[in-house]
Design a protein around this motif. Sequence first.
Motif, PDB file in Angstrom:
ATOM      1  N   ALA A  67       1.154  -1.013  -0.503  1.00  0.00           N
ATOM      2  CA  ALA A  67       0.073   0.502  -0.476  1.00  0.00           C
ATOM      3  C   ALA A  67       0.769   1.252  -0.359  1.00  0.00           C
ATOM      4  N   ILE A  77      -3.979   6.601   2.018  1.00  0.00           N
ATOM      5  CA  ILE A  77      -4.151   5.070   2.225  1.00  0.00           C
ATOM      6  C   ILE A  77      -5.738   5.557   3.004  1.00  0.00           C
ATOM      7  N   CYS A  79      -8.166   2.263   4.517  1.00  0.00           N
ATOM      8  CA  CYS A  79      -8.462   0.711   5.480  1.00  0.00           C
ATOM      9  C   CYS A  79      -9.273   0.219   5.470  1.00  0.00           C
ATOM     10  N   ILE A 139      -7.078  -0.020   0.458  1.00  0.00           N
ATOM     11  CA  ILE A 139      -7.082  -1.573   0.540  1.00  0.00           C
ATOM     12  C   ILE A 139      -8.182  -1.771   1.416  1.00  0.00           C
TER      13      ILE A 139
END
Length: 214
Positions: A67, A77, A79, A139
């Motif tokens: 990532a 990023i 999650c 992600i």
Amino acid sequence: MSNSEDEDLPQLSSHALAALQEFYAEQKQYTDLGGDDKYNIGIIEENWQLSQFWYTPETALHLAEEAVAAAGEGGRIACVSAPSVYQKLRELHREDFSICIFEYDHRFAIYGEEFIFYDYNNPVDLPEKIAAHSFDIVIADPPYLSEECLRKTSETIKYLTRGKILLCTGAVMEEEAAKLLGVKMCKFIPRHTRTLGNEFRCYVNYDSGLDREL
């Protein structure tokens, strides 16, 4: 207070009192977490009723490093239902990227402003501070192996990402994932701390290091 007034007060059963004490003890456990300890995988236990299954530290590290590489320096990023990866990212002590953890489980609120309450049943019901297409990579690990869950989570992913997607879900969802998100299965196989009944795989829509791993 008179004895008669004492008698009028509701009394908890021993079972209810024990449950209440357990609840307060659990809340205190998470409140007391501080420093790096709160980022340890497993510090917040799996809740099977929420279909929570944590990655092994090795898998979490591999996905976290992927990532970071995909996001680039100064990247953002997201999650989504992937707390093990979030914890490993924060454990890396890197300051050159920012992260948000999107979770239904309020126990993860110990992570402060980086915690975003998320219910996949309401895919884009997110705080105003979360702008569309504001993350370099998303992600995601949808909690359930169902077409409905993947479809709704996909709406969230497409809303959040600027382009890159790293999806972790069952091998049985390969065709649906490709249709919804344009992702392909990688060679890297994620592992969990517990043996699951379904084979899990990673999927991406970009040139990934995960596809060069056997």
